[in-house]
Design an enzyme around this catalytic site. Structure first.
Site, PDB file in Angstrom:
ATOM      1  N   LYS A 142      -2.078  -1.666  -4.024  1.00  0.00           N
ATOM      2  CA  LYS A 142      -2.917  -0.272  -3.611  1.00  0.00           C
ATOM      3  C   LYS A 142      -2.210   0.758  -3.922  1.00  0.00           C
ATOM      4  CE  LYS A 142      -5.967   1.961  -0.334  1.00  0.00           C
ATOM      5  NZ  LYS A 142      -6.385   1.932   1.009  1.00  0.00           N
TER       6      LYS A 142
ATOM      7  N   LYS B  43       0.856  -1.147  -0.289  1.00  0.00           N
ATOM      8  CA  LYS B  43      -0.079   0.034   0.066  1.00  0.00           C
ATOM      9  C   LYS B  43       0.880   1.230   0.071  1.00  0.00           C
ATOM     10  CE  LYS B  43      -3.721   2.490   2.809  1.00  0.00           C
ATOM     11  NZ  LYS B  43      -4.670   2.404   3.626  1.00  0.00           N
TER      12      LYS B  43
HETATM   13  C1  PBG Z   1      -7.474   2.947   5.498  1.00  0.00           C
HETATM   14  C2  PBG Z   1      -7.939   3.048   4.084  1.00  0.00           C
HETATM   15  C3  PBG Z   1      -7.563   3.974   3.157  1.00  0.00           C
HETATM   16  C4  PBG Z   1      -8.016   3.651   1.974  1.00  0.00           C
HETATM   17  C5  PBG Z   1      -8.868   2.416   2.148  1.00  0.00           C
HETATM   18  N1  PBG Z   1      -8.454   1.953   3.175  1.00  0.00           N
HETATM   19  C6  PBG Z   1      -7.354   5.333   2.984  1.00  0.00           C
HETATM   20  C7  PBG Z   1      -5.788   5.612   3.498  1.00  0.00           C
HETATM   21  O1  PBG Z   1      -4.975   4.979   3.534  1.00  0.00           O
HETATM   22  O2  PBG Z   1      -5.811   6.818   3.715  1.00  0.00           O
HETATM   23  C8  PBG Z   1      -8.104   4.325   0.629  1.00  0.00           C
HETATM   24  C9  PBG Z   1      -9.229   3.855  -0.229  1.00  0.00           C
HETATM   25  C10 PBG Z   1      -9.738   4.741  -1.632  1.00  0.00           C
HETATM   26  O3  PBG Z   1      -8.882   5.687  -1.841  1.00  0.00           O
HETATM   27  O4  PBG Z   1     -10.438   4.271  -2.348  1.00  0.00           O
HETATM   28  N2  PBG Z   1      -6.230   3.155   5.759  1.00  0.00           N
END
Ligand code: PBG
Length: 324
Positions: free
Chosen positions: A246, A193
């Protein structure tokens, strides 16, 4: 002169479908949903047209729509007002995601509920763990995350998807789930991520923007490629059953790297900013939305994703039916 005639295999729609290498199916999708406190609320997220924050009393109607489209998996994010330092709302038994999970599993037992295990929607500072000395404390956060995962499993979640990017989260959550008797609940790790600007619209939808600093000490640097392999490897060693990459669209190379190096199912998260950009262009009449979305989602499969988490799941399910 001798040359190859590649166009032979493109000569008609039937010929093209005969030789098509990758296919998008409704079975590939997980649909993310935002559950908000209160009653009779269905707020459209301004930067995400077609995506709503929905209160519990309207949730079953939303899930029914998804189910009837043939989408088999959903993910819940909670939107709450009473936040605190440690994100208590994430792990209490009557938390918003836990309640939504119970409700939906009762009515739609064969819909897979995927629980996002993170604290940022529940902490008053908006970080994904607890804060000590202006930084997120890894090991203290792990304790709360493990509790959160167990409470989600207790509520009936079918898959635990930790998105917090603390080191060791898979190991700690796997151990806690096993000790609580949930040996059969898989972990879908947000292993890879990135600290991405593509999450902006989500943070509006989930009210989860960090109140100070950024997430760069725990999420990955978008410039890095080898680091993705280290993250995926350690999570698989710790017991991850799925590995997520992601965002997806700007990271198709990473999806391919992960696919080539590991043999677990790979999930691509087609995130909020990717959704927002396409919706905005479509609203301006600048692109053909249906064709573009199907092309984009197919490119994620081509890159090596087995599963796609996407806000386009409902639209794509309709379009795939139209095309059949
Ligand atoms: C929680 C999380 C996030 C997303 C999914 N779970 C946001 C982040 O890390 O700030 C983002 C998903 C999206 O942008 O569609 N940590």
């Amino acid at each position: 002169m001798k040359f190859k005639r590649h166009r032979r295999l493109r000569s008609s729609a039937s010929m093209r479908s005969l030789v098509r290498e990758n296919h998008l199916r409704v079975d590939d999708f997980i649909y993310p949903m935002f559950v908000i406190e209160g009653e009779n609320i269905k707020n459209e997220v301004p930067s995400m047209p077609g995506v709503f924050q929905v209160s519990m009393d309207l949730l079953l109607d939303e899930v029914r729509e998804v189910y009837e489209l043939g989408i088999k998996a959903i993910m819940f994010f909670g939107v709450i007002t009473a936040k605190d330092e440690i994100g208590t709302g994430a792990f209490v038994d009557d938390g918003i995601v836990q309640s939504a999970t119970r409700l939906v599993k009762q009515e739609f037992p064969d819909v897979l509920v995927v629980a996002d295990t993170c604290l940022c929607e529940y902490t008053d500072h908006g970080h994904c763990g607890v804060i000590h000395d202006h930084d997120v404390d890894n090991d203290e956060s792990l304790k709360i995350l493990a509790k959160t995962a167990v409470s989600q499993a207790n509520a009936g979640a079918d898959i635990i998807a930790p998105s917090n990017m603390m080191d060791g989260f898979v190991a700690v959550i796997r151990k806690a789930l096993d000790e609580a008797g949930f040996t059969n609940i898989p972990i879908m790790s947000y292993a890879v991520k990135y600290a991405s600007s593509f999450y902006g619209p989500f943070r509006d939808a989930a009210d989860s923007a960090p109140q100070f600093g950024d997430r760069k000490t725990y999420q990955m640097d978008p410039a890095n490629r080898l680091e993705a392999l280290r993250e995926a490897e350690s999570d698989i060693e710790e017991g991850a059953d799925f590995i997520m990459v992601k965002p997806a669209l700007s990271f198709l190379d990473i999806i391919r790297d992960v696919r080539n190096n590991f043999d677990v199912p790979v999930v691509a998260y087609n995130v909020s900013g990717e959704y927002a950009m396409i919706k905005a262009a479509a609203r301006n009449g600048w692109i053909n939305e249906k064709q573009l979305v199907l092309e984009m989602l197919t490119s994620m499969k081509r890159a090596g994703a087995d599963i796609i988490l996407t806000y386009f799941a409902k639209d794509a399910a309709v379009w795939l039916k139209e095309d059949n």
